[in-house]
Enzyme design. Structure first.
Site, PDB file in Angstrom:
ATOM      1  N   GLY A 269       0.754  -1.246   0.000  1.00 31.74           N
ATOM      2  CA  GLY A 269       0.000   0.000   0.000  1.00 31.74           C
ATOM      3  C   GLY A 269       0.781   1.292   0.000  1.00 31.74           C
ATOM      4  O   GLY A 269       0.222   2.360  -0.268  1.00 31.74           O
ATOM      5  N   GLU A 311       3.754  -6.787   1.691  1.00 30.73           N
ATOM      6  CA  GLU A 311       3.595  -7.094   0.258  1.00 30.73           C
ATOM      7  C   GLU A 311       3.613  -5.850  -0.604  1.00 30.73           C
ATOM      8  O   GLU A 311       2.605  -5.489  -1.203  1.00 30.73           O
ATOM      9  CB  GLU A 311       2.236  -7.784   0.039  1.00 30.73           C
ATOM     10  CG  GLU A 311       2.153  -9.195   0.527  1.00 30.73           C
ATOM     11  CD  GLU A 311       0.719  -9.720   0.484  1.00 30.73           C
ATOM     12  OE1 GLU A 311      -0.232  -8.934   0.361  1.00 30.73           O
ATOM     13  OE2 GLU A 311       0.569 -10.935   0.587  1.00 30.73           O
ATOM     14  N   PRO A 312       4.743  -5.162  -0.698  1.00 30.83           N
ATOM     15  CA  PRO A 312       4.770  -3.962  -1.526  1.00 30.83           C
ATOM     16  C   PRO A 312       4.749  -4.293  -3.019  1.00 30.83           C
ATOM     17  O   PRO A 312       5.420  -5.228  -3.459  1.00 30.83           O
ATOM     18  CB  PRO A 312       6.112  -3.315  -1.145  1.00 30.83           C
ATOM     19  CG  PRO A 312       6.962  -4.442  -0.665  1.00 30.83           C
ATOM     20  CD  PRO A 312       6.037  -5.451  -0.048  1.00 30.83           C
ATOM     21  N   GLY A 313       3.962  -3.567  -3.768  1.00 34.08           N
ATOM     22  CA  GLY A 313       3.945  -3.723  -5.223  1.00 34.08           C
ATOM     23  C   GLY A 313       4.457  -2.442  -5.864  1.00 34.08           C
ATOM     24  O   GLY A 313       5.610  -2.339  -6.287  1.00 34.08           O
ATOM     25  N   ARG A 314       3.576  -1.438  -5.867  1.00 34.13           N
ATOM     26  CA  ARG A 314       3.887  -0.170  -6.517  1.00 34.13           C
ATOM     27  C   ARG A 314       5.214   0.437  -6.063  1.00 34.13           C
ATOM     28  O   ARG A 314       6.045   0.828  -6.880  1.00 34.13           O
ATOM     29  CB  ARG A 314       2.742   0.819  -6.208  1.00 34.13           C
ATOM     30  CG  ARG A 314       2.836   2.140  -6.949  1.00 34.13           C
ATOM     31  CD  ARG A 314       1.832   3.152  -6.362  1.00 34.13           C
ATOM     32  NE  ARG A 314       0.548   2.583  -6.080  1.00 34.13           N
ATOM     33  CZ  ARG A 314      -0.503   2.609  -6.914  1.00 34.13           C
ATOM     34  NH1 ARG A 314      -0.412   3.219  -8.068  1.00 34.13           N
ATOM     35  NH2 ARG A 314      -1.655   2.054  -6.561  1.00 34.13           N
ATOM     36  N   ARG A 351      -3.968   3.709 -16.509  1.00 39.00           N
ATOM     37  CA  ARG A 351      -4.220   4.368 -15.224  1.00 39.00           C
ATOM     38  C   ARG A 351      -4.869   5.743 -15.362  1.00 39.00           C
ATOM     39  O   ARG A 351      -5.787   6.052 -14.604  1.00 39.00           O
ATOM     40  CB  ARG A 351      -2.943   4.425 -14.383  1.00 39.00           C
ATOM     41  CG  ARG A 351      -2.399   3.019 -14.040  1.00 39.00           C
ATOM     42  CD  ARG A 351      -1.336   3.020 -12.955  1.00 39.00           C
ATOM     43  NE  ARG A 351      -1.897   3.343 -11.663  1.00 39.00           N
ATOM     44  CZ  ARG A 351      -1.822   4.510 -11.090  1.00 39.00           C
ATOM     45  NH1 ARG A 351      -1.154   5.497 -11.672  1.00 39.00           N
ATOM     46  NH2 ARG A 351      -2.403   4.728  -9.932  1.00 39.00           N
ATOM     47  N   TYR A 355      -8.208   5.811 -13.416  1.00 31.97           N
ATOM     48  CA  TYR A 355      -8.189   6.446 -12.087  1.00 31.97           C
ATOM     49  C   TYR A 355      -7.953   7.956 -12.153  1.00 31.97           C
ATOM     50  O   TYR A 355      -7.688   8.579 -11.125  1.00 31.97           O
ATOM     51  CB  TYR A 355      -7.060   5.857 -11.224  1.00 31.97           C
ATOM     52  CG  TYR A 355      -6.954   4.354 -11.216  1.00 31.97           C
ATOM     53  CD1 TYR A 355      -7.948   3.565 -10.641  1.00 31.97           C
ATOM     54  CD2 TYR A 355      -5.845   3.720 -11.757  1.00 31.97           C
ATOM     55  CE1 TYR A 355      -7.835   2.189 -10.622  1.00 31.97           C
ATOM     56  CE2 TYR A 355      -5.723   2.338 -11.738  1.00 31.97           C
ATOM     57  CZ  TYR A 355      -6.719   1.579 -11.167  1.00 31.97           C
ATOM     58  OH  TYR A 355      -6.597   0.223 -11.150  1.00 31.97           O
ATOM     59  N   CYS A 382      -9.174   4.780 -30.143  1.00 34.52           N
ATOM     60  CA  CYS A 382     -10.411   5.404 -30.607  1.00 34.52           C
ATOM     61  C   CYS A 382     -11.301   5.705 -29.418  1.00 34.52           C
ATOM     62  O   CYS A 382     -12.328   5.059 -29.210  1.00 34.52           O
ATOM     63  CB  CYS A 382     -11.112   4.493 -31.584  1.00 34.52           C
ATOM     64  SG  CYS A 382     -10.108   4.270 -33.022  1.00 34.52           S
ATOM     65  N   TYR A 411       1.690  -1.302 -12.452  1.00 33.37           N
ATOM     66  CA  TYR A 411       0.319  -1.258 -12.950  1.00 33.37           C
ATOM     67  C   TYR A 411       0.209  -0.586 -14.318  1.00 33.37           C
ATOM     68  O   TYR A 411      -0.782   0.080 -14.620  1.00 33.37           O
ATOM     69  CB  TYR A 411      -0.611  -0.577 -11.916  1.00 33.37           C
ATOM     70  CG  TYR A 411      -0.557  -1.250 -10.558  1.00 33.37           C
ATOM     71  CD1 TYR A 411      -0.965  -2.571 -10.405  1.00 33.37           C
ATOM     72  CD2 TYR A 411      -0.066  -0.595  -9.436  1.00 33.37           C
ATOM     73  CE1 TYR A 411      -0.895  -3.214  -9.171  1.00 33.37           C
ATOM     74  CE2 TYR A 411       0.013  -1.225  -8.191  1.00 33.37           C
ATOM     75  CZ  TYR A 411      -0.409  -2.528  -8.072  1.00 33.37           C
ATOM     76  OH  TYR A 411      -0.339  -3.159  -6.848  1.00 33.37           O
TER      77      TYR A 411
HETATM   78  N1  LLP Z   1      -1.234  -7.213  -1.386  1.00 34.89           N
HETATM   79  C1  LLP Z   1      -2.504  -7.340  -1.807  1.00 34.89           C
HETATM   80  C2  LLP Z   1      -3.331  -8.395  -1.247  1.00 34.89           C
HETATM   81  C3  LLP Z   1      -3.015  -6.454  -2.782  1.00 34.89           C
HETATM   82  O1  LLP Z   1      -4.274  -6.573  -3.166  1.00 34.89           O
HETATM   83  C4  LLP Z   1      -2.165  -5.456  -3.322  1.00 34.89           C
HETATM   84  C5  LLP Z   1      -2.642  -4.540  -4.351  1.00 34.89           C
HETATM   85  C6  LLP Z   1      -0.835  -5.373  -2.865  1.00 34.89           C
HETATM   86  C7  LLP Z   1      -0.409  -6.277  -1.890  1.00 34.89           C
HETATM   87  C8  LLP Z   1       0.136  -4.370  -3.386  1.00 34.89           C
HETATM   88  O2  LLP Z   1      -0.255  -3.066  -3.114  1.00 34.89           O
HETATM   89  P1  LLP Z   1       0.712  -1.850  -3.492  1.00 34.89           P
HETATM   90  O3  LLP Z   1       1.920  -1.959  -2.624  1.00 34.89           O
HETATM   91  O4  LLP Z   1       1.030  -1.970  -4.931  1.00 34.89           O
HETATM   92  O5  LLP Z   1      -0.105  -0.652  -3.202  1.00 34.89           O
HETATM   93  N2  LLP Z   1      -4.276  -1.043 -10.202  1.00 34.89           N
HETATM   94  C9  LLP Z   1      -4.236  -0.062  -9.117  1.00 34.89           C
HETATM   95  C10 LLP Z   1      -3.650  -0.664  -7.871  1.00 34.89           C
HETATM   96  C11 LLP Z   1      -4.387  -1.907  -7.420  1.00 34.89           C
HETATM   97  C12 LLP Z   1      -3.755  -2.540  -6.196  1.00 34.89           C
HETATM   98  C13 LLP Z   1      -4.353  -3.877  -5.944  1.00 34.89           C
HETATM   99  N3  LLP Z   1      -3.813  -4.590  -4.832  1.00 34.89           N
HETATM  100  C14 LLP Z   1      -3.445   1.154  -9.577  1.00 34.89           C
HETATM  101  O6  LLP Z   1      -2.972   1.160 -10.722  1.00 34.89           O
HETATM  102  O7  LLP Z   1      -3.328   2.138  -8.859  1.00 34.89           O
END
Ligand code: LLP
Length: 461
Positions: A269, A311-314, A351, A355, A382, A411
């Site tokens: 998050g 669980e960092p993604g972004r 995005r 969003y 289009c 993303y």
């Molecule tokens: N863990 C779980 C269970 C999740 O659902 C997510 C993201 C993460 C970890 C990673 O979260 P982060 O660190 O990336 O914030 N498509 C959207 C973001 C959707 C996130 C979904 N879940 C965007 O482009 O902003």
């Protein structure tokens, strides 16, 4: 999602301002961004304009040093601030590929996957199964079977998961985590706390005790952890502190019922900087907050410290990514707007249209030229809403100029589509002046691969 228009970006050399090598999520650009001898922008020692001409556009560029720096920032902050064992799992939904998996695996991280595709990518990218967790609110029987066969940890999201797993009746007990809705909702600048959350993910907190009791009678299940995730692109720290308390309470309940739960997984998050006005906490500050809050919440309840998972993604991959486009047509509507169209758009970065998110861009070969024009950068789809950047300041640009859009590592590729039957871009990994192809550019003919034309509809020769 916070933002101002990217027109508000600082002037020349903004990419060298407030550089935070230890926490790249606070930078607008990759940590290796610099000017070459001719004043052109380079990343990972490679001139971006040259990459565009060599590999074609749109092109996803991934800076290895930035990615490794974010991975290290998580690893080191966890080791420094958490008194027990800890592991960061890369949320691969942010950008799933063999190369990124291999990089995060080599940095010692684990991985979160949510589909058979992400699982296979993780395994083939070299992520050890014991460092993988498998999520999803509607896993299929086939996906669960694969997860069990691979020996990854399954995060049970609902009763349906438990029923399917019981039907599989694995010989070896399955390592299981339980995901529950923590009742903490986050917005960018505020959060509200509710007893129940309107979310499709996880067990309702009211059901937690029943599930925990149920699992005591499931010989196939070995409950190893609890999971909750509160949202994404979050700038505040307080909701994460509150989450620690909620999770420690759940841990206490699980252990009191006799589950030897070891892992507490607090999700991801942490936000990143897309435009200069964004001001996310550093990775260090986020980890410190989470680690201290979890340790304190456990010690207040007399609980032995769990292993801390996040669980960092972004925040792991976004800043490492830059997308290159070639400018094509220009349309000036006097007194209204100037549209500059590029050769990609909502199919490689959905995005903005999804969003209303904002990005920062420069001309790759003239990043320091005076940004005297205000333009709206549109894609080639289009769809009128196919706009990547609205009313941004750029130097006067013409057809053939290469545009670099920052912070596209998360993303973007993973949410790309073939809308209008446009092939997906290539991706290159850059480091020390070297560029390596890590995702081949899709070809238009390949888009027909899955079409089937019934015999009776075939054109007669
Ligand atoms: N863990 C779980 C269970 C999740 O659902 C997510 C993201 C993460 C970890 C990673 O979260 P982060 O660190 O990336 O914030 N498509 C959207 C973001 C959707 C996130 C979904 N879940 C965007 O482009 O902003």
């Amino acid at each position: 999602m916070t933002s101002t228009t990217a027109a508000a970006i600082a002037g020349p050399r903004f990419y060298e301002a407030d550089r935070d090598i230890a926490s790249p999520n606070r930078n607008l650009t990759p940590i290796t961004t610099a000017l070459d001898g001719e004043g052109r922008l380079q990343v990972g020692g490679c001139a971006l304009g040259e990459l565009a001409r060599r590999y074609g556009t749109p092109l996803y560029v991934i800076d290895e040093d930035t990615l490794r720096a974010t991975a290290r920032a998580y690893r080191e902050a966890l080791a420094h601030h958490y008194p027990g064992p800890a592991l960061a799992l890369y949320a691969s939904k942010a950008n799933s590929s063999l190369a990124i998996t291999a990089l995060v695996a080599s940095e010692g991280l684990g991985l979160d996957a949510v589909s058979a595709g992400e699982l296979l990518t993780a395994i083939q990218g070299g992520m050890p199964p014991e460092r993988i967790v498998f999520h999803g609110n509607n896993k299929s029987l086939e996906e669960l079977r694969l997860a069990v066969e691979l020996g990854v940890t399954v995060v049970a999201d609902n009763w349906h998961d438990l029923e399917l797993l019981a039907a599989l009746a694995p010989l070896q007990p399955v390592r299981l985590m339980l995901r529950f809705t923590p009742g903490i909702e986050c917005h960018t600048h505020e959060y509200i706390r509710t007893g129940h959350l309107d979310s499709k993910f996880g067990f309702d907190p009211d059901q937690l005790e029943a599930v925990l009791r149920h699992l005591l009678n499931c010989p196939w299940a070995r409950l190893t952890g609890l999971h909750a995730h509160i949202g994404s692109q979050i700038f505040e720290l307080q909701p994460h502190r509150d989450l620690a308390g909620v999770m420690a309470e759940a841990l206490k309940l699980a252990r009191s019922l006799g589950h030897p739960v070891r892992d507490l997984n607090v999700g991801g998050g942490l936000g990143i900087r897309y435009v200069s006005s964004d001001d996310p906490p550093s990775i260090e500050a986020w980890v410190r907050t989470v680690a201290e809050a979890v340790a304190a919440a456990c010690s207040e309840r007399g609980l032995e410290l769990p292993r801390l998972l996040c669980e960092p993604g972004r925040s792991l991959v976004a800043t490492a990514g830059v997308t290159l486009y070639t400018v094509g047509s220009r349309k000036e509507i006097p007194g209204i707007r100037t549209y500059l169209s590029v050769d990609g758009g909502m199919s490689d970065n959905p995005r903005p249209i999804t969003y209303q998110s904002h990005y920062t861009a420069v001309l790759a070969d003239r990043p320091e030229a005076e940004a005297s024009d205000t333009v709206t950068v549109a894609g080639k789809h289009c769809e009128s809403g196919d706009v990547l950047l609205k009313d941004v300041a750029l130097p006067p640009a013409t057809s053939g100029d290469v545009l670099a859009v920052f912070a596209t590592g998360a993303y973007n590729a993973s949410m790309s589509s073939n809308y209008n039957r446009i092939p997906k871009p290539a991706a290159v990994l850059v480091r020390d002046g070297m560029a390596e192809l890590v995702q081949r550019r899709e070809q238009p003919e390949e888009l027909l691969r899955y079409d089937v034309l019934p015999e009776r509809l075939r054109p007669v020769a």
